[in-house]
Write a protein that holds these residues in place. Sequence first.
Motif, PDB file in Angstrom:
ATOM      1  N   SER A  19     -43.142 -27.912 -53.073  1.00  0.00           N
ATOM      2  CA  SER A  19     -42.776 -28.406 -54.401  1.00  0.00           C
ATOM      3  C   SER A  19     -43.190 -27.440 -55.493  1.00  0.00           C
ATOM      4  CB  SER A  19     -43.418 -29.766 -54.666  1.00  0.00           C
ATOM      5  OG  SER A  19     -42.923 -30.720 -53.790  1.00  0.00           O
ATOM      6  N   ASP A  20     -44.409 -26.920 -55.392  1.00  0.00           N
ATOM      7  CA  ASP A  20     -44.887 -25.974 -56.400  1.00  0.00           C
ATOM      8  C   ASP A  20     -43.996 -24.735 -56.446  1.00  0.00           C
ATOM      9  OD1 ASP A  20     -46.968 -27.643 -57.106  1.00  0.00           O
ATOM     10  OD2 ASP A  20     -48.466 -26.594 -55.882  1.00  0.00           O
ATOM     11  N   LYS A  21     -43.619 -24.224 -55.291  1.00  0.00           N
ATOM     12  CA  LYS A  21     -42.763 -23.034 -55.237  1.00  0.00           C
ATOM     13  C   LYS A  21     -41.351 -23.345 -55.742  1.00  0.00           C
ATOM     14  CE  LYS A  21     -45.226 -20.776 -51.503  1.00  0.00           C
ATOM     15  NZ  LYS A  21     -45.151 -19.335 -51.442  1.00  0.00           N
ATOM     16  N   ILE A  22     -40.835 -24.508 -55.388  1.00  0.00           N
ATOM     17  CA  ILE A  22     -39.480 -24.886 -55.800  1.00  0.00           C
ATOM     18  C   ILE A  22     -39.404 -25.093 -57.309  1.00  0.00           C
ATOM     19  CG2 ILE A  22     -37.749 -26.730 -55.662  1.00  0.00           C
ATOM     20  CD1 ILE A  22     -38.566 -26.975 -52.653  1.00  0.00           C
ATOM     21  N   GLN A  23     -40.409 -25.746 -57.878  1.00  0.00           N
ATOM     22  CA  GLN A  23     -40.368 -26.036 -59.314  1.00  0.00           C
ATOM     23  C   GLN A  23     -40.359 -24.781 -60.182  1.00  0.00           C
ATOM     24  OE1 GLN A  23     -43.477 -29.019 -60.019  1.00  0.00           O
ATOM     25  NE2 GLN A  23     -41.808 -30.395 -60.575  1.00  0.00           N
ATOM     26  N   VAL A  24     -40.869 -23.674 -59.669  1.00  0.00           N
ATOM     27  CA  VAL A  24     -40.845 -22.420 -60.415  1.00  0.00           C
ATOM     28  C   VAL A  24     -39.400 -21.982 -60.660  1.00  0.00           C
ATOM     29  CG1 VAL A  24     -41.405 -19.952 -60.308  1.00  0.00           C
ATOM     30  CG2 VAL A  24     -43.107 -21.647 -59.618  1.00  0.00           C
ATOM     31  N   VAL A  25     -38.538 -22.160 -59.654  1.00  0.00           N
ATOM     32  CA  VAL A  25     -37.145 -21.726 -59.778  1.00  0.00           C
ATOM     33  C   VAL A  25     -36.175 -22.873 -60.050  1.00  0.00           C
ATOM     34  CG1 VAL A  25     -37.451 -19.638 -58.412  1.00  0.00           C
ATOM     35  CG2 VAL A  25     -36.810 -21.759 -57.271  1.00  0.00           C
ATOM     36  N   TYR A  26     -36.630 -24.097 -59.858  1.00  0.00           N
ATOM     37  CA  TYR A  26     -35.775 -25.277 -60.049  1.00  0.00           C
ATOM     38  C   TYR A  26     -36.621 -26.379 -60.682  1.00  0.00           C
ATOM     39  CZ  TYR A  26     -32.305 -28.876 -58.801  1.00  0.00           C
ATOM     40  OH  TYR A  26     -31.377 -29.891 -58.825  1.00  0.00           O
ATOM     41  N   PRO A  27     -36.867 -26.294 -62.007  1.00  0.00           N
ATOM     42  CA  PRO A  27     -37.763 -27.231 -62.693  1.00  0.00           C
ATOM     43  C   PRO A  27     -37.366 -28.703 -62.581  1.00  0.00           C
ATOM     44  CG  PRO A  27     -37.206 -25.377 -64.111  1.00  0.00           C
ATOM     45  CD  PRO A  27     -36.336 -25.274 -62.895  1.00  0.00           C
ATOM     46  N   GLU A  28     -36.111 -28.984 -62.289  1.00  0.00           N
ATOM     47  CA  GLU A  28     -35.650 -30.367 -62.177  1.00  0.00           C
ATOM     48  C   GLU A  28     -36.165 -31.051 -60.908  1.00  0.00           C
ATOM     49  OE1 GLU A  28     -33.296 -27.771 -62.234  1.00  0.00           O
ATOM     50  OE2 GLU A  28     -33.115 -27.727 -64.401  1.00  0.00           O
ATOM     51  N   PHE A  29     -36.704 -30.285 -59.993  1.00  0.00           N
ATOM     52  CA  PHE A  29     -37.189 -30.835 -58.725  1.00  0.00           C
ATOM     53  C   PHE A  29     -38.333 -31.810 -58.988  1.00  0.00           C
ATOM     54  CE2 PHE A  29     -39.600 -30.725 -54.726  1.00  0.00           C
ATOM     55  CZ  PHE A  29     -38.576 -30.907 -53.815  1.00  0.00           C
ATOM     56  N   SER A  30     -38.223 -33.000 -58.434  1.00  0.00           N
ATOM     57  CA  SER A  30     -39.230 -34.044 -58.646  1.00  0.00           C
ATOM     58  C   SER A  30     -40.352 -33.928 -57.613  1.00  0.00           C
ATOM     59  CB  SER A  30     -38.591 -35.427 -58.565  1.00  0.00           C
ATOM     60  OG  SER A  30     -39.586 -36.419 -58.701  1.00  0.00           O
ATOM     61  N   LYS A  31     -41.377 -33.198 -57.995  1.00  0.00           N
ATOM     62  CA  LYS A  31     -42.501 -32.966 -57.084  1.00  0.00           C
ATOM     63  C   LYS A  31     -43.160 -34.266 -56.653  1.00  0.00           C
ATOM     64  CE  LYS A  31     -47.039 -30.816 -56.842  1.00  0.00           C
ATOM     65  NZ  LYS A  31     -47.990 -29.886 -57.468  1.00  0.00           N
ATOM     66  N   SER A  32     -43.487 -35.119 -57.589  1.00  0.00           N
ATOM     67  CA  SER A  32     -44.232 -36.335 -57.247  1.00  0.00           C
ATOM     68  C   SER A  32     -43.457 -37.222 -56.279  1.00  0.00           C
ATOM     69  CB  SER A  32     -44.616 -37.114 -58.500  1.00  0.00           C
ATOM     70  OG  SER A  32     -43.472 -37.506 -59.219  1.00  0.00           O
ATOM     71  N   THR A  33     -42.183 -37.390 -56.522  1.00  0.00           N
ATOM     72  CA  THR A  33     -41.365 -38.230 -55.641  1.00  0.00           C
ATOM     73  C   THR A  33     -41.236 -37.605 -54.260  1.00  0.00           C
ATOM     74  OG1 THR A  33     -40.115 -39.005 -57.550  1.00  0.00           O
ATOM     75  CG2 THR A  33     -39.134 -39.381 -55.397  1.00  0.00           C
ATOM     76  N   PHE A  34     -40.960 -36.305 -54.228  1.00  0.00           N
ATOM     77  CA  PHE A  34     -40.810 -35.604 -52.948  1.00  0.00           C
ATOM     78  C   PHE A  34     -42.092 -35.705 -52.118  1.00  0.00           C
ATOM     79  CE2 PHE A  34     -41.182 -31.620 -50.454  1.00  0.00           C
ATOM     80  CZ  PHE A  34     -40.111 -31.804 -49.602  1.00  0.00           C
ATOM     81  N   VAL A  35     -43.231 -35.437 -52.739  1.00  0.00           N
ATOM     82  CA  VAL A  35     -44.511 -35.473 -52.031  1.00  0.00           C
ATOM     83  C   VAL A  35     -44.788 -36.874 -51.495  1.00  0.00           C
ATOM     84  CG1 VAL A  35     -47.013 -35.238 -52.293  1.00  0.00           C
ATOM     85  CG2 VAL A  35     -45.486 -33.489 -53.245  1.00  0.00           C
ATOM     86  N   ILE A  60     -31.980 -33.991 -49.913  1.00  0.00           N
ATOM     87  CA  ILE A  60     -31.782 -35.078 -50.872  1.00  0.00           C
ATOM     88  C   ILE A  60     -32.295 -34.688 -52.257  1.00  0.00           C
ATOM     89  CG2 ILE A  60     -32.559 -37.410 -51.495  1.00  0.00           C
ATOM     90  CD1 ILE A  60     -32.541 -37.977 -48.402  1.00  0.00           C
ATOM     91  N   HIS A  61     -33.481 -34.108 -52.312  1.00  0.00           N
ATOM     92  CA  HIS A  61     -34.103 -33.809 -53.603  1.00  0.00           C
ATOM     93  C   HIS A  61     -33.569 -32.549 -54.272  1.00  0.00           C
ATOM     94  CE1 HIS A  61     -37.007 -37.061 -53.836  1.00  0.00           C
ATOM     95  NE2 HIS A  61     -36.991 -37.007 -52.518  1.00  0.00           N
ATOM     96  N   LEU A  62     -32.828 -31.747 -53.535  1.00  0.00           N
ATOM     97  CA  LEU A  62     -32.172 -30.589 -54.149  1.00  0.00           C
ATOM     98  C   LEU A  62     -30.718 -30.937 -54.482  1.00  0.00           C
ATOM     99  CD1 LEU A  62     -33.664 -27.664 -52.071  1.00  0.00           C
ATOM    100  CD2 LEU A  62     -34.060 -28.158 -54.483  1.00  0.00           C
ATOM    101  N   ASN A  63     -30.481 -32.195 -54.780  1.00  0.00           N
ATOM    102  CA  ASN A  63     -29.183 -32.707 -55.228  1.00  0.00           C
ATOM    103  C   ASN A  63     -28.052 -32.558 -54.217  1.00  0.00           C
ATOM    104  OD1 ASN A  63     -30.133 -33.651 -57.708  1.00  0.00           O
ATOM    105  ND2 ASN A  63     -29.998 -31.612 -58.576  1.00  0.00           N
ATOM    106  N   GLN A  64     -28.377 -32.417 -52.964  1.00  0.00           N
ATOM    107  CA  GLN A  64     -27.394 -32.378 -51.889  1.00  0.00           C
ATOM    108  C   GLN A  64     -26.342 -31.292 -52.070  1.00  0.00           C
ATOM    109  OE1 GLN A  64     -25.939 -36.325 -51.125  1.00  0.00           O
ATOM    110  NE2 GLN A  64     -27.963 -37.183 -51.093  1.00  0.00           N
ATOM    111  N   ASP A  65     -26.643 -30.276 -52.852  1.00  0.00           N
ATOM    112  CA  ASP A  65     -25.746 -29.138 -53.032  1.00  0.00           C
ATOM    113  C   ASP A  65     -26.281 -28.004 -52.166  1.00  0.00           C
ATOM    114  OD1 ASP A  65     -24.491 -26.787 -53.851  1.00  0.00           O
ATOM    115  OD2 ASP A  65     -24.370 -27.414 -55.935  1.00  0.00           O
ATOM    116  N   TYR A  66     -25.627 -27.790 -51.043  1.00  0.00           N
ATOM    117  CA  TYR A  66     -26.120 -26.836 -50.052  1.00  0.00           C
ATOM    118  C   TYR A  66     -26.273 -25.429 -50.626  1.00  0.00           C
ATOM    119  CZ  TYR A  66     -26.567 -24.217 -45.720  1.00  0.00           C
ATOM    120  OH  TYR A  66     -27.012 -23.380 -44.734  1.00  0.00           O
ATOM    121  N   LYS A  67     -25.279 -24.961 -51.357  1.00  0.00           N
ATOM    122  CA  LYS A  67     -25.352 -23.604 -51.912  1.00  0.00           C
ATOM    123  C   LYS A  67     -26.508 -23.468 -52.902  1.00  0.00           C
ATOM    124  CE  LYS A  67     -20.571 -22.272 -51.244  1.00  0.00           C
ATOM    125  NZ  LYS A  67     -19.334 -21.798 -51.839  1.00  0.00           N
ATOM    126  N   LEU A  68     -26.696 -24.473 -53.741  1.00  0.00           N
ATOM    127  CA  LEU A  68     -27.816 -24.452 -54.687  1.00  0.00           C
ATOM    128  C   LEU A  68     -29.137 -24.500 -53.924  1.00  0.00           C
ATOM    129  CD1 LEU A  68     -29.130 -24.672 -57.501  1.00  0.00           C
ATOM    130  CD2 LEU A  68     -28.856 -27.145 -57.309  1.00  0.00           C
TER     131      LEU A  68
END
Length: 79
Positions: A19-35, A60-68
């Motif tokens: 989550s910490d690594k993802i949020q750097v490049v994708y701030p919309e990622f919901s760390k608390s929910t994912f964890v 699921i948490h990366l908005n189900q967009d495979y390319k993204l």
Amino acid sequence: MAYKKLKFWFDKELAVLLSDKIQVVYPEFSKSTFVKEVDKAVQPLELKDRVKSISDLLFIHLNQDYKLAIQVLLQTLGP
């Protein structure tokens, strides 16, 4: 010396690290929910099912967009 079983590396701590690594490049990622979801999902599972569960939750948490998702995850890799 006591060693941690491999399956226990796929747990809440890994979810926090990812989550910490993802949020750097994708701030919309919901760390608390994912964890929370990873922690709840993996508790009763063995290794392969833990890996699958975490990958399913990432999808699921990366908005189900495979390319993204691939672009985001590639940017989290180290050198």
